[in-house]
Design a protein around this motif. Structure first.
Motif, PDB file in Angstrom:
ATOM      1  N   ALA A   1       0.836  -1.199   0.000  1.00 56.33           N
ATOM      2  CA  ALA A   1       0.000   0.000   0.000  1.00 56.33           C
ATOM      3  C   ALA A   1       0.874   1.254   0.000  1.00 56.33           C
ATOM      4  N   PRO A   2       0.489   2.296  -0.752  1.00 55.53           N
ATOM      5  CA  PRO A   2       1.303   3.518  -0.808  1.00 55.53           C
ATOM      6  C   PRO A   2       1.351   4.240   0.526  1.00 55.53           C
ATOM      7  N   ARG A   3       2.353   5.069   0.684  1.00 51.98           N
ATOM      8  CA  ARG A   3       2.629   5.726   1.948  1.00 51.98           C
ATOM      9  C   ARG A   3       1.437   6.537   2.458  1.00 51.98           C
ATOM     10  N   GLU A   4       0.789   7.296   1.559  1.00 45.81           N
ATOM     11  CA  GLU A   4      -0.301   8.143   2.028  1.00 45.81           C
ATOM     12  C   GLU A   4      -1.440   7.326   2.604  1.00 45.81           C
ATOM     13  N   ARG A   5      -1.679   6.149   2.043  1.00 45.32           N
ATOM     14  CA  ARG A   5      -2.730   5.282   2.568  1.00 45.32           C
ATOM     15  C   ARG A   5      -2.327   4.714   3.922  1.00 45.32           C
ATOM     16  N   ARG A   6      -1.052   4.411   4.082  1.00 44.17           N
ATOM     17  CA  ARG A   6      -0.553   3.910   5.365  1.00 44.17           C
ATOM     18  C   ARG A   6      -0.685   4.959   6.461  1.00 44.17           C
ATOM     19  N   VAL A   7      -0.258   6.180   6.150  1.00 46.67           N
ATOM     20  CA  VAL A   7      -0.330   7.258   7.141  1.00 46.67           C
ATOM     21  C   VAL A   7      -1.782   7.499   7.548  1.00 46.67           C
ATOM     22  N   ALA A   8      -2.692   7.486   6.570  1.00 48.97           N
ATOM     23  CA  ALA A   8      -4.111   7.679   6.884  1.00 48.97           C
ATOM     24  C   ALA A   8      -4.650   6.545   7.744  1.00 48.97           C
ATOM     25  N   ALA A   9      -4.212   5.311   7.457  1.00 45.28           N
ATOM     26  CA  ALA A   9      -4.678   4.160   8.245  1.00 45.28           C
ATOM     27  C   ALA A   9      -4.226   4.275   9.691  1.00 45.28           C
ATOM     28  N   TRP A  10      -2.970   4.650   9.903  1.00 41.89           N
ATOM     29  CA  TRP A  10      -2.490   4.812  11.271  1.00 41.89           C
ATOM     30  C   TRP A  10      -3.134   6.019  11.938  1.00 41.89           C
ATOM     31  N   GLY A  11      -3.479   7.045  11.147  1.00 43.18           N
ATOM     32  CA  GLY A  11      -4.198   8.181  11.706  1.00 43.18           C
ATOM     33  C   GLY A  11      -5.573   7.789  12.216  1.00 43.18           C
ATOM     34  N   ARG A  12      -6.269   6.926  11.468  1.00 41.06           N
ATOM     35  CA  ARG A  12      -7.582   6.445  11.927  1.00 41.06           C
ATOM     36  C   ARG A  12      -7.438   5.637  13.211  1.00 41.06           C
TER      37      ARG A  12
END
Length: 280
Positions: free
Chosen positions: A225-236
């Protein structure tokens, strides 16, 4: 770790598909000494030495910041499983599934993905039904946020191509007949996020739910998964996951206990998550 699956791409190999820690040295522009980071996927433990070690040398592009809401231990109680659950919730929301649209089903509910998915969905206002094949886990699943607990046996057998509409959305970690039945029971315009294969890699289904009810089957990959999706997932996760729930689903072991724990996991004798303390 057990030699029962062709996961490792080359030997020797340090297993462990995720890790959390502190940067001790960096030549990468995004990271400096002292930064807290977390890593999930990218082939660590498969083709690149992984997280079951006290130190790791990694591609800086693979890392994301460890949210301030979590300690390193809590981040590993979440781990790849919880991060994948967050990706699944995002996929359902992006697919148009809304909290007021009806029940959402989570299969394999006592696993790591399932448990965190239940907690995140409940925090987002969804009514969650949890499916499990393990006896005596109803109270545990309700503590995580499930309103209904189902026997997984009803989903695990071959079913009709189209069944009574029930689910607005599904997070499936099981695959095979379970995934096929979940699709067949999904309401018109609903969505199914598929991320696992606990029952099998096959998908013995019909096109009927997709062409007659407009059901969407959403594949969720956590490894690349791309970085922006990872950061958003951890943000959630940082926003919506109550760290206290992690204690109910987490067991901690020493590094020397990792192989026996892997055997227990494959024998379906593990509930929730296992955190490995690599320092003991």
């Amino acid at each position: 770790m057990t030699g029962k699956s062709p996961v490792v791409r080359k030997f020797p190999m340090v297993p462990g598909i995720d890790l959390a820690g502190v940067v001790t040295e960096s030549a990468h522009a995004d990271w400096k000494k002292g930064d807290r980071v977390v890593l999930n996927g990218w082939g660590v433990g498969e083709s690149h030495w992984g997280g079951l070690a006290q130190k790791a040398r990694l591609n800086g592009d693979w890392l994301v910041p460890l949210p301030d809401a979590f300690t390193a231990r809590q981040a590993m109680a979440i781990g790849t499983a919880g991060y994948t659950a967050s990706l699944c919730v995002a996929a359902l929301l992006d697919g148009g599934v809304a909290p007021d649209g009806g029940e959402v089903l989570v299969t394999g509910a006592t696993g790591g993905v399932g448990g965190v998915a239940i907690a995140l969905l409940a925090a987002a206002g969804f009514t969650v039904a949890a499916s499990t094949g393990k006896d005596g886990e109803a109270d545990y699943l309700r503590r995580l946020g499930a309103s209904t607990v189902l026997d997984a046996a009803g989903l695990a057998e071959k079913g009709k191509p189209m069944q009574k509409e029930r689910w607005a959305g599904v997070v499936d970690t099981v695959g095979s007949h379970t995934l096929a039945n979940a699709c067949a029971q999904t309401r018109y315009g609903g969505a199914v996020a598929a991320c696992g294969l606990a029952q099998g890699m096959d998908f013995p289904a019909s096109v009927a739910p997709f062409i007659l009810r407009g059901v969407s089957l959403l594949g969720v990959d956590s490894v690349l998964a791309p970085r922006e999706r990872r950061v958003a997932a951890w943000g959630r996760l940082a926003r919506d996951l109550d760290p206290r729930l992690l204690d109910a689903m987490t067991e901690e072991i020493a590094l020397a206990e990792a192989v026996p724990a892997a055997v227990r996991l494959l024998e379906r004798r593990v509930r929730g998550r296992i955190v490995v303390d690599v320092n003991r």
